[in-house]
Scaffold this motif. Sequence first.
Motif, PDB file in Angstrom:
ATOM      1  N   PRO A   1      62.236   4.339 -50.991  1.00 37.93           N
ATOM      2  CA  PRO A   1      60.759   4.943 -51.289  1.00 37.93           C
ATOM      3  C   PRO A   1      60.589   5.880 -50.007  1.00 37.93           C
ATOM      4  O   PRO A   1      59.708   6.828 -50.173  1.00 37.93           O
ATOM      5  CB  PRO A   1      60.023   3.978 -51.655  1.00 37.93           C
ATOM      6  CG  PRO A   1      60.930   2.853 -52.044  1.00 37.93           C
ATOM      7  CD  PRO A   1      62.237   3.093 -51.518  1.00 37.93           C
ATOM      8  N   PHE A   2      60.856   5.545 -48.937  1.00 38.61           N
ATOM      9  CA  PHE A   2      60.890   6.317 -47.576  1.00 38.61           C
ATOM     10  C   PHE A   2      61.538   7.584 -47.662  1.00 38.61           C
ATOM     11  O   PHE A   2      60.869   8.691 -47.438  1.00 38.61           O
ATOM     12  CB  PHE A   2      61.286   5.599 -46.368  1.00 38.61           C
ATOM     13  CG  PHE A   2      60.328   4.311 -46.106  1.00 38.61           C
ATOM     14  CD1 PHE A   2      59.244   4.427 -45.409  1.00 38.61           C
ATOM     15  CD2 PHE A   2      60.832   3.077 -46.133  1.00 38.61           C
ATOM     16  CE1 PHE A   2      58.300   3.513 -44.941  1.00 38.61           C
ATOM     17  CE2 PHE A   2      59.894   2.012 -45.803  1.00 38.61           C
ATOM     18  CZ  PHE A   2      58.796   2.236 -45.112  1.00 38.61           C
ATOM     19  N   PHE A   3      62.722   7.730 -48.170  1.00 42.33           N
ATOM     20  CA  PHE A   3      63.517   9.006 -48.015  1.00 42.33           C
ATOM     21  C   PHE A   3      63.569   9.765 -49.432  1.00 42.33           C
ATOM     22  O   PHE A   3      64.009  10.909 -49.111  1.00 42.33           O
ATOM     23  CB  PHE A   3      65.030   8.383 -47.579  1.00 42.33           C
ATOM     24  CG  PHE A   3      65.180   7.932 -46.181  1.00 42.33           C
ATOM     25  CD1 PHE A   3      64.952   8.929 -44.922  1.00 42.33           C
ATOM     26  CD2 PHE A   3      64.990   6.460 -45.737  1.00 42.33           C
ATOM     27  CE1 PHE A   3      64.808   8.220 -43.675  1.00 42.33           C
ATOM     28  CE2 PHE A   3      65.155   6.162 -44.545  1.00 42.33           C
ATOM     29  CZ  PHE A   3      65.083   6.901 -43.530  1.00 42.33           C
ATOM     30  N   PHE A   4      63.276   8.964 -50.252  1.00 42.60           N
ATOM     31  CA  PHE A   4      63.413   9.804 -51.766  1.00 42.60           C
ATOM     32  C   PHE A   4      62.044   9.519 -52.524  1.00 42.60           C
ATOM     33  O   PHE A   4      62.160   8.993 -53.717  1.00 42.60           O
ATOM     34  CB  PHE A   4      64.520   9.321 -52.513  1.00 42.60           C
ATOM     35  CG  PHE A   4      65.819   9.808 -51.811  1.00 42.60           C
ATOM     36  CD1 PHE A   4      66.292  11.135 -52.025  1.00 42.60           C
ATOM     37  CD2 PHE A   4      66.490   8.786 -50.899  1.00 42.60           C
ATOM     38  CE1 PHE A   4      67.600  11.508 -51.523  1.00 42.60           C
ATOM     39  CE2 PHE A   4      67.896   9.395 -50.293  1.00 42.60           C
ATOM     40  CZ  PHE A   4      68.337  10.494 -50.673  1.00 42.60           C
ATOM     41  N   PRO A   5      60.861   9.623 -51.829  1.00 40.33           N
ATOM     42  CA  PRO A   5      59.601   9.385 -52.760  1.00 40.33           C
ATOM     43  C   PRO A   5      59.409  10.497 -53.655  1.00 40.33           C
ATOM     44  O   PRO A   5      59.550  11.505 -53.568  1.00 40.33           O
ATOM     45  CB  PRO A   5      58.732   9.304 -51.504  1.00 40.33           C
ATOM     46  CG  PRO A   5      59.069  10.520 -50.629  1.00 40.33           C
ATOM     47  CD  PRO A   5      60.716  10.435 -50.477  1.00 40.33           C
TER      48      PRO A   5
ATOM     49  N   LEU B   1      58.378  10.133 -40.338  1.00 39.83           N
ATOM     50  CA  LEU B   1      59.852  10.109 -40.658  1.00 39.83           C
ATOM     51  C   LEU B   1      59.896  11.385 -41.036  1.00 39.83           C
ATOM     52  O   LEU B   1      58.872  12.122 -41.710  1.00 39.83           O
ATOM     53  CB  LEU B   1      60.333   8.847 -41.607  1.00 39.83           C
ATOM     54  CG  LEU B   1      59.978   8.885 -43.002  1.00 39.83           C
ATOM     55  CD1 LEU B   1      61.115   8.234 -43.933  1.00 39.83           C
ATOM     56  CD2 LEU B   1      58.459   8.497 -43.187  1.00 39.83           C
ATOM     57  N   ALA B   2      61.275  12.088 -41.159  1.00 38.72           N
ATOM     58  CA  ALA B   2      61.602  13.160 -41.667  1.00 38.72           C
ATOM     59  C   ALA B   2      63.093  13.104 -42.317  1.00 38.72           C
ATOM     60  O   ALA B   2      63.798  12.176 -41.966  1.00 38.72           O
ATOM     61  CB  ALA B   2      61.552  14.384 -40.697  1.00 38.72           C
TER      62      ALA B   2
ATOM     63  N   LEU C   1      61.175  16.143 -46.552  1.00 39.76           N
ATOM     64  CA  LEU C   1      60.182  15.288 -46.435  1.00 39.76           C
ATOM     65  C   LEU C   1      60.035  15.109 -44.790  1.00 39.76           C
ATOM     66  O   LEU C   1      60.649  15.059 -44.021  1.00 39.76           O
ATOM     67  CB  LEU C   1      60.537  13.928 -46.845  1.00 39.76           C
ATOM     68  CG  LEU C   1      59.234  12.895 -46.368  1.00 39.76           C
ATOM     69  CD1 LEU C   1      58.189  12.870 -47.067  1.00 39.76           C
ATOM     70  CD2 LEU C   1      60.001  11.663 -46.599  1.00 39.76           C
ATOM     71  N   ALA C   2      58.624  15.669 -44.462  1.00 42.13           N
ATOM     72  CA  ALA C   2      58.131  15.423 -42.981  1.00 42.13           C
ATOM     73  C   ALA C   2      56.856  14.708 -43.271  1.00 42.13           C
ATOM     74  O   ALA C   2      55.708  15.389 -43.137  1.00 42.13           O
ATOM     75  CB  ALA C   2      57.761  16.909 -42.380  1.00 42.13           C
TER      76      ALA C   2
ATOM     77  N   LEU D   1      72.058  21.465 -32.825  1.00 37.90           N
ATOM     78  CA  LEU D   1      72.526  20.473 -33.535  1.00 37.90           C
ATOM     79  C   LEU D   1      71.269  19.940 -34.366  1.00 37.90           C
ATOM     80  O   LEU D   1      70.231  19.595 -34.150  1.00 37.90           O
ATOM     81  CB  LEU D   1      72.330  19.174 -32.444  1.00 37.90           C
ATOM     82  CG  LEU D   1      73.240  17.892 -33.004  1.00 37.90           C
ATOM     83  CD1 LEU D   1      74.567  18.030 -33.564  1.00 37.90           C
ATOM     84  CD2 LEU D   1      73.362  16.874 -31.626  1.00 37.90           C
ATOM     85  N   GLY D   2      71.535  20.073 -35.654  1.00 35.67           N
ATOM     86  CA  GLY D   2      70.384  19.674 -36.781  1.00 35.67           C
ATOM     87  C   GLY D   2      70.424  18.119 -36.898  1.00 35.67           C
ATOM     88  O   GLY D   2      71.100  17.328 -36.686  1.00 35.67           O
ATOM     89  N   ILE D   3      69.284  17.779 -37.813  1.00 31.81           N
ATOM     90  CA  ILE D   3      68.875  16.491 -37.950  1.00 31.81           C
ATOM     91  C   ILE D   3      69.253  16.228 -39.709  1.00 31.81           C
ATOM     92  O   ILE D   3      68.745  16.990 -40.440  1.00 31.81           O
ATOM     93  CB  ILE D   3      67.200  16.299 -37.674  1.00 31.81           C
ATOM     94  CG1 ILE D   3      67.226  16.784 -36.396  1.00 31.81           C
ATOM     95  CG2 ILE D   3      67.133  14.793 -38.086  1.00 31.81           C
ATOM     96  CD1 ILE D   3      67.812  15.904 -35.511  1.00 31.81           C
ATOM     97  N   SER D   4      69.957  14.944 -39.923  1.00 36.87           N
ATOM     98  CA  SER D   4      69.724  14.548 -41.384  1.00 36.87           C
ATOM     99  C   SER D   4      68.463  13.732 -41.603  1.00 36.87           C
ATOM    100  O   SER D   4      68.002  14.104 -42.640  1.00 36.87           O
ATOM    101  CB  SER D   4      71.075  13.588 -41.422  1.00 36.87           C
ATOM    102  OG  SER D   4      70.887  12.594 -40.751  1.00 36.87           O
ATOM    103  N   SER D   5      68.303  12.871 -40.803  1.00 36.61           N
ATOM    104  CA  SER D   5      66.795  12.298 -41.026  1.00 36.61           C
ATOM    105  C   SER D   5      66.485  11.737 -39.720  1.00 36.61           C
ATOM    106  O   SER D   5      67.268  11.269 -38.631  1.00 36.61           O
ATOM    107  CB  SER D   5      66.911  11.153 -42.059  1.00 36.61           C
ATOM    108  OG  SER D   5      68.043  10.304 -41.751  1.00 36.61           O
TER     109      SER D   5
END
Length: 746
Positions: A201-205, A330-331, A339-340, A374-378
Amino acid sequence: MGYVPPPLPQHGLEEGPILLKDGRTALLRRARPEDRPLFLDFLSRLSEETLRMRFFSPTSPETAADLLLSQKPEEEKVTLIVLAGDPPRIVATGEYVREKGKDTAEVAFLVDDAFQGKGLGTLLLERLALLAAKRGVRRFQAYTLAENKPMLSVFQESGFEVRAYREGGEVEVEFEIVPSEKAVERFEWREKVATLASLHPFFFPRGVAVVGASRDPQSVGYRVLENLVMGRLQGPVYPVNPEAERRDGVLYVGPLLAYESVNQIPGPVDLAVIAVPKEKVAGALEACGRRGVRAAVVLTTGFSEREARALADLARRYGMRLLGPGSLGLAHTHPGVRLAAGLVPLPREGGLALSSQSGTLARAVIAYAEGMGLGISSFASLGAKADVSSNDLLQFWEEDERTRVILLYLESFGNPRRFSRLARRIGKKKPILAVHPSRDPVVRALFAQAGVVRANSLEEAFDVAALLALGRLPQNPRVRLIANASGPSNLALEALKEGGMEVEQVDLGSTARAEDFQKALEEALASEAGSVFLLYVPMGFAEKEAVLAPLRAAQTDKLLLASVMGEAGVRARLSGGVAVYRFPESAAIALARTWAYKVWREEPLVFPDFPDLDLEGARRLLEGKTRLSEEEKARLLQAFGLPLGEEGGLELGLEVRPHPLFGPVFRLLLPTPLGPQVLGERLSPLTLKDAEELLRPLEGHLELGPYREVLLRLSRLVEELPRVESLALTLRGARVAQAEVVLRAD
């Protein structure tokens, strides 16, 4: 087959938060006599069929409660309960009972009808087995009705080698509970499944509520809402604020419909971002729990440790997980999510997963990473870490296909022994970098044993991350170093050699032209070197782009890096498939760290076993004791095969002392006139590699094999006998000449 260390839960073995298979939270603890009303309530809710499956015949709640709460000495019976809901209610219980002096115990479980299928029977079996094994029980027996398929399935899928015997309508099962590789793998797999379900639920709400949303541009609630909208979240956003602007009886925050409370939101809400004053946080969290929200991020700061724990306890009663308080948010840059959820705008997408306790630091770190390309996944800001910790996030990133490298900024450890186990497993798949402000040698030992790439600074961490993000590792320690300046080349050479790498230095001279670099590069790519390091200093004879272009275009599985001196900006950046550094030492250190990680990753984790150990005799020796006589100390050491007496040669000290966070810490000491010199430190349990590393300062001075065996046998002693709080041995030769043993009070 080697020794298999028993698994470690994230929280207490017999008391603490647990996760159900569906990701919801509950509380595990020992049963107490005063729990009788809770047991009566629990038993009265169960169906007749469930009671019959457990007790084999019709049983009243009063009779069942008396049986379950019957008192016996702790060595003979342990009863655990699982509590959930608000107010907390028992939803499952399990127990084992052993006959005095026997190494076999009978185990049984009972799970609320509404909570069956959520993994509680399996979890109770695992915990009871771990507790029983510590008390000398070697096997479990259980009796169940042949028609009780769910209970039989719990045993069969436990990972233990189960033997079943059927007689009439009953089945007896029996199995050894000494940890095996298969049983530990099953434990780890089940815990990971539950952890991933709790973090989903945090990363795929499916929907995000912003509690405290505001249209004041200076407010936290406004910035949270802005980041969610501007990041183009792929799902609905629900502002919640009873004091929002009202137009024609309808609430608005800017252009969005708002709600007085989360209960009024019409759609699904998995995640709530809470940005209200401190005194309103608990009420907001409770409202989210009652609404069925599965995850909450609390941005509000100013909570004491006790207050933060109270918030986590409140969230758990509703089966909810909590990030924070004091989190920056979180992102998740997944294109299907975007999600941001917090005070950080959505970062650029990439392969770096980032966790930080410090919120302010996290913003700067994300900006630095983006400046590097350098990109971010999460990303997750942990804040007070009252619930969700880096250990949880590691398991999410282990399975996240978009994450290539994990970077942790740690200020403290929640459960470092669990961190070590997880890092050892996950580091075999993906590199983990860590920055910790402490220079404590125990922290360094933890990282070294767990295969974590430790950096002294964030800049150094990103130097290494730039190489690791390429997704390739050096295949061997040979490096072809191509340079047009001898001074900087020598700096890189020394750093590489110090890191255990073999360097083939190619000095092109200060007048080298682009074609000279290209020819040397072609030769390097055809060589057996595992890495190619190009060092370029502008001298006026070759243009930078003409030098770097062939390196970027190279089709190879070798690791490619370059140092271009004299450039401004970040210390390292990604350029095509090449990591480019401002300084040669930075590049060299990053390459050496990457090679060290490759070596660790390919090193098998070996915990040697010793079949001659007398574990039962050692446990009986400690029963009822608060201290040991000299004769009893000798018998204890002999039970673990430790050689007693004296041999000629070097005298060494060997200590095992408890650490409140890290568990037993081994220290190898060399006596000197100025006091003992610490030669090395490692944490228990020791692998074969750990023992070798601890003894490395003595290489070439002693035959290390017997000393290695002493270390490994002593590691088994402290793992098998938690009653032993500390030991201090004097070794003369590889024999124990003197021993001090301190027992932990029961």
